[in-house]
Write an enzyme that holds these catalytic residues in place. Structure first.
Site, PDB file in Angstrom:
ATOM      1  N   ASP A  25       0.840  -1.193   0.000  1.00  0.00           N
ATOM      2  CA  ASP A  25       0.000   0.000   0.000  1.00  0.00           C
ATOM      3  C   ASP A  25       0.880   1.251   0.000  1.00  0.00           C
ATOM      4  OD1 ASP A  25      -2.396   1.759   0.696  1.00  0.00           O
ATOM      5  OD2 ASP A  25      -3.288  -0.216   0.932  1.00  0.00           O
ATOM      6  N   SER A  69     -11.428  -1.455  -0.824  1.00  0.00           N
ATOM      7  CA  SER A  69     -10.196  -1.488  -0.019  1.00  0.00           C
ATOM      8  C   SER A  69     -10.487  -1.755   1.446  1.00  0.00           C
ATOM      9  CB  SER A  69      -9.507  -0.122  -0.054  1.00  0.00           C
ATOM     10  OG  SER A  69      -8.638   0.011  -1.114  1.00  0.00           O
ATOM     11  N   HIS A  94      -3.943   6.100   3.054  1.00  0.00           N
ATOM     12  CA  HIS A  94      -4.673   4.871   2.714  1.00  0.00           C
ATOM     13  C   HIS A  94      -4.104   3.641   3.442  1.00  0.00           C
ATOM     14  CE1 HIS A  94      -6.096   1.521   0.115  1.00  0.00           C
ATOM     15  NE2 HIS A  94      -7.113   2.318  -0.185  1.00  0.00           N
ATOM     16  N   ASN A 136     -14.165  -0.389  -7.343  1.00  0.00           N
ATOM     17  CA  ASN A 136     -15.262   0.495  -6.937  1.00  0.00           C
ATOM     18  C   ASN A 136     -16.045   1.046  -8.123  1.00  0.00           C
ATOM     19  OD1 ASN A 136     -14.190   0.141  -4.386  1.00  0.00           O
ATOM     20  ND2 ASN A 136     -13.075   2.070  -4.403  1.00  0.00           N
TER      21      ASN A 136
END
Length: 296
Positions: free
Chosen positions: A50, A237, A83, A174
């Protein structure tokens, strides 16, 4: 030579919040707290590929290992986006007194920084991250990102990790699509995750359909953020981090389960979703049912 496309992390709708912490709704929803008397994820190693992580966050201090920064090998994988810190918090935050608690509070997150401050990464850096996770003997790899194009080299790295016995959990994307999911979630070697909301329905933004292995809470998820703060985020996520934490609980309870066995246990123990026409094909993560299914 194959091209080296960019990937993006799968999370949107940021909102800073000082709201109640404790046990976030998603962690409650999947019934993780009911399992903590049996398993807390102790000794399970989770590679989170990430944007890095905020090492100074009070809720993550006891949950982090050093990891690796693929963008600057000399530096710690510090998070300059937020994130990765959010994902790490849902998996393993452990600050009972003043902060929040993640799904597997005694598991260990190894941050693998492949994404820059914009939340973008090259496939080549992701592959290096996966290879590092294999060499460093991670039990689980959390991949809260995706791309539309297939990549032979990414598939090769994912297959290599799968064959090493690592469980790979990937976000489906998404786009609100019914028939397709992002790579690497589309690969059968991963556990592909869709997002649900508080009503136990599929979140409008979540990809859905036969390529999804399991759904988990992904709408308005509160978790850790940069500079010791908290943020609410929505995305597949966020759902993926719930699943990685749940697998950590299962693996600490029953070490040695292979990736295919874990996927089968999950499929056997899902709760049917609300408002779907095919309740048997797909469902929502439930930690207690998963642990019971592993005993059978």
């Amino acid at each position: 030579m194959e091209e080296d496309p960019l990937l993006a992390v799968d999370g949107t709708a940021l909102k800073q919040t000082g709201r109640e912490k404790g046990i976030p709704w998603g962690v409650q929803e999947i019934k993780a707290p009911h399992a903590w008397s049996t398993t807390t994820g102790h000794r399970i190693k989770i590679g989170v590929i990430d944007t890095g992580v905020d090492f100074s966050h009070p809720d993550l201090k006891h949950s982090l290992a050093r990891g690796i920064n693929l963008l600057n090998r000399a530096a710690l994988p510090h998070d300059d986006n937020g994130h990765g810190t959010h994902i790490a918090g849902t998996i393993a935050a452990a600050n009972q007194l003043r902060g929040m608690i993640g799904v597997a509070p005694r598991s260990t997150v190894y941050p693998v920084k492949a994404f820059d401050h914009n939340g973008s990464a090259f496939v080549s850096d992701i592959i290096m991250g996966i290879d590092w996770c294999v060499r460093s003997r991670m039990n689980i790899i959390n991949m809260s990102f995706g791309m539309k194009t297939r990549s032979k080299s990414l598939l090769h790295a994912v297959t290599n990790a799968f064959n090493a016995g690592i469980i790979i959990v990937a976000s489906s994307g998404n786009d609100g699509k019914r028939k397709s999911v992002d790579y690497p979630a589309k690969y059968p070697q991963t556990i592909s995750v869709g997002a649900t909301n508080r009503l136990r329905r599929i979140a409008p933004f979540s990809n859905r359909g036969i390529h999804i292995d399991i759904y988990a809470p992904g709408e308005k998820i509160l978790s850790s953020w940069l500079r010791g703060k908290y943020h609410e985020m929505s995305g597949t996520s966020m759902a993926t981090s719930h699943v990685s934490g749940a697998i950590a609980l299962l693996l600490a309870y029953q070490p040695g389960l292979a990736p295919a066995e874990i996927k089968a246990i999950m499929k056997r123990s899902m709760l049917p979703l609300r408002g779907t026409k095919a309740p048997r094909l797909t469902g929502e993560l439930d930690v207690m049912r998963m642990i019971a299914a592993a005993d059978r």
